[in-house]
Design a protein around this motif. Structure first.
Motif, PDB file in Angstrom:
ATOM      1  N   ALA A 194       0.848  -1.194   0.000  1.00  0.00           N
ATOM      2  CA  ALA A 194       0.000   0.000   0.000  1.00  0.00           C
ATOM      3  C   ALA A 194       0.884   1.245   0.000  1.00  0.00           C
ATOM      4  O   ALA A 194       1.687   1.441   0.916  1.00  0.00           O
ATOM      5  N   PRO A 195       0.753   2.106  -0.987  1.00  0.00           N
ATOM      6  CA  PRO A 195       1.703   3.225  -1.105  1.00  0.00           C
ATOM      7  C   PRO A 195       1.504   4.319  -0.081  1.00  0.00           C
ATOM      8  O   PRO A 195       2.417   5.099   0.172  1.00  0.00           O
ATOM      9  N   GLU A 196       0.311   4.389   0.527  1.00  0.00           N
ATOM     10  CA  GLU A 196       0.032   5.534   1.375  1.00  0.00           C
ATOM     11  C   GLU A 196       0.434   5.344   2.840  1.00  0.00           C
ATOM     12  O   GLU A 196       0.465   6.314   3.597  1.00  0.00           O
ATOM     13  N   VAL A 197       0.710   4.113   3.267  1.00  0.00           N
ATOM     14  CA  VAL A 197       0.970   3.904   4.676  1.00  0.00           C
ATOM     15  C   VAL A 197       2.253   4.605   5.100  1.00  0.00           C
ATOM     16  O   VAL A 197       3.180   4.793   4.307  1.00  0.00           O
ATOM     17  N   MET A 198       2.306   5.001   6.352  1.00  0.00           N
ATOM     18  CA  MET A 198       3.457   5.695   6.912  1.00  0.00           C
ATOM     19  C   MET A 198       4.117   4.779   7.936  1.00  0.00           C
ATOM     20  O   MET A 198       3.463   3.904   8.514  1.00  0.00           O
ATOM     21  N   SER A 199       5.401   4.986   8.160  1.00  0.00           N
ATOM     22  CA  SER A 199       6.119   4.105   9.086  1.00  0.00           C
ATOM     23  C   SER A 199       7.214   4.871   9.811  1.00  0.00           C
ATOM     24  O   SER A 199       7.664   5.933   9.373  1.00  0.00           O
ATOM     25  N   ARG A 200       7.634   4.285  10.924  1.00  0.00           N
ATOM     26  CA  ARG A 200       8.710   4.855  11.742  1.00  0.00           C
ATOM     27  C   ARG A 200       9.536   3.713  12.304  1.00  0.00           C
ATOM     28  O   ARG A 200       8.987   2.777  12.890  1.00  0.00           O
ATOM     29  N   LEU A 201      10.835   3.779  12.131  1.00  0.00           N
ATOM     30  CA  LEU A 201      11.710   2.729  12.633  1.00  0.00           C
ATOM     31  C   LEU A 201      11.657   2.678  14.157  1.00  0.00           C
ATOM     32  O   LEU A 201      11.787   3.709  14.825  1.00  0.00           O
ATOM     33  N   LEU A 202      11.465   1.480  14.707  1.00  0.00           N
ATOM     34  CA  LEU A 202      11.489   1.283  16.148  1.00  0.00           C
ATOM     35  C   LEU A 202      12.816   0.684  16.604  1.00  0.00           C
ATOM     36  O   LEU A 202      13.419   1.151  17.561  1.00  0.00           O
ATOM     37  N   PHE A 203      13.269  -0.373  15.932  1.00  0.00           N
ATOM     38  CA  PHE A 203      14.587  -0.936  16.230  1.00  0.00           C
ATOM     39  C   PHE A 203      14.997  -1.888  15.118  1.00  0.00           C
ATOM     40  O   PHE A 203      14.166  -2.340  14.328  1.00  0.00           O
ATOM     41  N   ARG A 204      16.280  -2.170  15.051  1.00  0.00           N
ATOM     42  CA  ARG A 204      16.815  -3.132  14.087  1.00  0.00           C
ATOM     43  C   ARG A 204      16.979  -4.481  14.770  1.00  0.00           C
ATOM     44  O   ARG A 204      17.304  -4.555  15.956  1.00  0.00           O
ATOM     45  N   ASP A 261      -2.137  10.514  11.118  1.00  0.00           N
ATOM     46  CA  ASP A 261      -0.794  11.059  11.294  1.00  0.00           C
ATOM     47  C   ASP A 261      -0.789  12.289  12.186  1.00  0.00           C
ATOM     48  O   ASP A 261       0.121  12.477  13.002  1.00  0.00           O
ATOM     49  N   ASP A 262      -1.802  13.159  12.056  1.00  0.00           N
ATOM     50  CA  ASP A 262      -1.839  14.401  12.825  1.00  0.00           C
ATOM     51  C   ASP A 262      -2.681  14.301  14.085  1.00  0.00           C
ATOM     52  O   ASP A 262      -2.860  15.308  14.778  1.00  0.00           O
ATOM     53  N   ASP A 263      -3.219  13.120  14.371  1.00  0.00           N
ATOM     54  CA  ASP A 263      -4.014  12.962  15.586  1.00  0.00           C
ATOM     55  C   ASP A 263      -3.086  13.060  16.801  1.00  0.00           C
ATOM     56  O   ASP A 263      -2.143  12.270  16.926  1.00  0.00           O
ATOM     57  N   PRO A 264      -3.299  14.026  17.705  1.00  0.00           N
ATOM     58  CA  PRO A 264      -2.349  14.233  18.806  1.00  0.00           C
ATOM     59  C   PRO A 264      -2.164  13.001  19.686  1.00  0.00           C
ATOM     60  O   PRO A 264      -1.030  12.683  20.082  1.00  0.00           O
ATOM     61  N   ALA A 265      -3.245  12.307  20.023  1.00  0.00           N
ATOM     62  CA  ALA A 265      -3.121  11.141  20.895  1.00  0.00           C
ATOM     63  C   ALA A 265      -2.388  10.004  20.193  1.00  0.00           C
ATOM     64  O   ALA A 265      -1.561   9.307  20.798  1.00  0.00           O
ATOM     65  N   HIS A 266      -2.679   9.809  18.910  1.00  0.00           N
ATOM     66  CA  HIS A 266      -2.001   8.762  18.150  1.00  0.00           C
ATOM     67  C   HIS A 266      -0.510   9.072  18.040  1.00  0.00           C
ATOM     68  O   HIS A 266       0.340   8.192  18.214  1.00  0.00           O
ATOM     69  N   ILE A 320      12.177  -3.397  12.501  1.00  0.00           N
ATOM     70  CA  ILE A 320      10.844  -3.403  13.097  1.00  0.00           C
ATOM     71  C   ILE A 320      10.344  -1.957  13.132  1.00  0.00           C
ATOM     72  O   ILE A 320      11.030  -1.070  13.646  1.00  0.00           O
ATOM     73  N   SER A 321       9.162  -1.746  12.592  1.00  0.00           N
ATOM     74  CA  SER A 321       8.623  -0.388  12.448  1.00  0.00           C
ATOM     75  C   SER A 321       7.232  -0.280  13.050  1.00  0.00           C
ATOM     76  O   SER A 321       6.523  -1.280  13.203  1.00  0.00           O
ATOM     77  N   ALA A 322       6.848   0.939  13.382  1.00  0.00           N
ATOM     78  CA  ALA A 322       5.443   1.274  13.623  1.00  0.00           C
ATOM     79  C   ALA A 322       4.866   1.724  12.287  1.00  0.00           C
ATOM     80  O   ALA A 322       5.490   2.518  11.575  1.00  0.00           O
ATOM     81  N   ILE A 323       3.684   1.224  11.942  1.00  0.00           N
ATOM     82  CA  ILE A 323       3.077   1.469  10.634  1.00  0.00           C
ATOM     83  C   ILE A 323       1.651   1.970  10.864  1.00  0.00           C
ATOM     84  O   ILE A 323       0.900   1.369  11.648  1.00  0.00           O
ATOM     85  N   TRP A 324       1.286   3.052  10.191  1.00  0.00           N
ATOM     86  CA  TRP A 324      -0.059   3.608  10.395  1.00  0.00           C
ATOM     87  C   TRP A 324      -0.554   4.260   9.107  1.00  0.00           C
ATOM     88  O   TRP A 324       0.198   4.463   8.152  1.00  0.00           O
TER      89      TRP A 324
END
Length: 306
Positions: A156-166, A285-290, A276-280
Motif C-alpha cells: 500500500a503506497p500511502e501507509v506511513m512508518s517509523r523505525l522502532l529498532f533493528r 498522522d496528525d491525531d495528537p493522541a495517536h 521493526i517499524s510502527a506502521i499507520w
C-alpha cells in the motif's frame, strides 16, 4: 443550517459573562456598535431580550440565566470541533482505546513494560493487541486497527512508518543441547532437526539458500505459526530453530532466554537483518493522541533495544 451562525454562540457567551456590551466587545475585539448589532441578532434568533437595562448596567433575563448554564460548554465544544487540532493532551484524563496489530514476540517481551509505563502517565489509555495474521493494509485503511508493529511488508503506497529498532536472526536450542557445546558450524547446524516459523506454512527460510550453496540441507519436521510456539517446542525437545534476537530478551526484560531454558547462538550462515517499524495510515498522522502513543512506544523500544 442557513440560519445558524456559531459566532453568535461565542458572542452570547461573552455577553452573559461580562453583562456589558462594551465589556463583551472588548473581550472579542469588536467595536461596541458591532456588539450592539450582534446582541440585536441574538434577540431575534432567541425571541428573548436576553439582557435588559437595570440602572447603569445590564442584567440577564430568566431565559438568559437558563442559557448561561449551557452556553459556555457549547462554545468550548464548538471551538474544539471547528478549530485547528491542538497538540496539548491531558494525559491523565485521556480516555481512549488503541488497537495494535503486533506479533506475539513483541507482546510477550514489551507488553508488560509498556503497560507499566502507560499506567504511570496515562492510566485511562487501553491497548488492545490483535493477532498479526498477515500484512494486509485494509485494517489500517478501514480503521479497525490504529497501527501495526512489525516488518513493513505491505505494498500500500500511502501507509506511513517509523523505525522502532533493528533486529537480526539467531539460533536457539534447549539448554544442554549438544549443538551448544563447541562451535556451531554449517555442517553441525544442518545436521539438526529444525522447527520453522511461518504463518503461511512455508518450511523454507533464507538460511536454506546459504546452506544449499555449501551443499547442505536440513530436516524440518515442524512448521509453526509463531516464534513463541517454536521456543516452547525447542525447550522441550532436541529440535532447534531460528528466532529474532528481540524474542530472547532486552534491556527491560533480562535473562528471558535462560528463564525459558534456551540457549542462543549465532547462525553459521549469513541471513539478512531486518527493521521493526510502527506502521499507520495517514488519516491518523496528525491525531495528537495517536502521535503521542507512537512516540511513547518508540522511546520504549529505544530503551529496550538501543
Amino acid at each position: 443550517m442557513p440560519d445558524i451562525d456559531l459566532n453568535l454562540l461565542v458572542a452570547l457567551e461573552a455577553l452573559l459573562a461580562e453583562r456589558s456590551v462594551t465589556g463583551a466587545a472588548r473581550r472579542l475585539g469588536l467595536s461596541p456598535s458591532a456588539m450592539s448589532r450582534t446582541l440585536a441578532r441574538l434577540r431575534r434568533a432567541t425571541g428573548d431580550a436576553l439582557l435588559v437595562q437595570a440602572g447603569r448596567g445590564l442584567v440577564p433575563t430568566p431565559h438568559a440565566e437558563a442559557l448561561g448554564r449551557r452556553v459556555a460548554a457549547l462554545a468550548r465544544e464548538a471551538r474544539a470541533v471547528l478549530g485547528p487540532a491542538g497538540d496539548d493532551l491531558d494525559l491523565p484524563a485521556l480516555d481512549r482505546t488503541f488497537t495494535i496489530r503486533a506479533g506475539e514476540g513483541f507482546v510477550d517481551l514489551l507488553g508488560g513494560p509498556l503497560a507499566t509505563r502507560l499506567a504511570a502517565v496515562a492510566p485511562r489509555v487501553r491497548l488492545r493487541f490483535v493477532p498479526k495474521a498477515d500484512k494486509d493494509a485494509r485494517p489500517l485503511r478501514e480503521g479497525t486497527i490504529d497501527f501495526e508493529i512489525g516488518v513493513l511488508g505491505t505494498a500500500a503506497p500511502e501507509v506511513m512508518s517509523r523505525l522502532l529498532f533493528r533486529d537480526r536472526s539467531v539460533g536457539i536450542a534447549r539448554t544442554g543441547h549438544p549443538l551448544l557445546d563447541g562451535a556451531v558450524t554449517p555442517e553441525r547446524y544442518a545436521a539438526c532437526r529444525h522447527v520453522v516459523v511461518s504463518r503461511e506454512g512455508d518450511a523454507r527460510e533464507p538460511a536454506d539458500d546459504a546452506l544449499a550453496a555449501l551443499g547442505l540441507t536440513r530436516a524440518v519436521p515442524l512448521v509453526v505459526p509463531g516464534y513463541p510456539d517454536a521456543m516452547r517446542i525447542v525447550r522441550a525437545s532436541d529440535l532447534v530453530s531460528r528466532v529474532p534476537r528481540s524474542c530472547l530478551g532486552n534491556a527491560l526484560v533480562t535473562d528471558h532466554a535462560s528463564a525459558l531454558g534456551l540457549g542462543a547462538f549465532d547462525l553459521p550462515v549469513p541471513t539478512p537483518d531486518f527493521v521493526i517499524s510502527a506502521i499507520w495510515h495517514p488519516r491518523l498522522d496528525d491525531d495528537p493522541a495517536h502521535r503521542w502513543l507512537r512516540d511513547f512506544i518508540a522511546r520504549l523500544c529505544a530503551d529496550a533495544y538501543s
